[in-house]
Design an enzyme around this catalytic site. Structure first.
Site: not given
Length: 140
Positions: A95-96
């Protein structure tokens, strides 16, 4: 309760695991995590056996992602959306970055569906910060 502020020394050595416990812990971590350098090395060497999944939104994926990654938002993971994923591959999810638990949620959902999975440590933020190549554009 220990008052760590009152005892500024000994914090590193307090509660240290025995070597066998530490070895088991780190062996386990390596079985469920990988880092950007190792992922890039395997990608550049043409090693197969894994699929990289960007579990962020399609908009964030389009703005920049790991080259070759497939976009599958964490909230959309289910038996139907994963039906085309190879069951014998390791799914590498990200993810981020360190402050995002989307990869953890995705990894849990995928594992519960029977997939082997690893989380990319540091997510896309670390991939980009470490100056690995970045692809842009929407998913094919």
């Amino acid at each position: 309760m220990t008052n760590f502020l009152a005892a500024p020394t000994g914090l590193v050595t307090a509660g240290t695991a025995d070597p066998a416990t530490a070895a088991a812990h780190f062996r386990h971590l390596l079985s469920v995590e990988t880092d950007p350098a190792d992922l890039r090395t395997d990608m550049e060497a043409g090693r197969g056996g894994f699929v990289v999944l960007d579990v962020r939104s399609p908009e964030h994926f389009a703005a920049g992602h790991v080259p070759g990654a497939t976009n599958l938002p964490a909230r959309e993971i289910n038996a139907t959306t994963t039906a085309s994923l190879p069951g014998d591959a390791v799914l590498v999810v990200y993810c981020w970055g360190p402050g995002c638990n989307g990869a953890d949620k995705a990894a849990l959902a995928l594992a519960e569906l029977g997939f082997r999975v690893k989380k990319l440590i540091g997510g896309f933020w670390t991939w980009r910060t470490d100056r690995h190549p970045v692809a842009k554009g929407e998913a094919a």
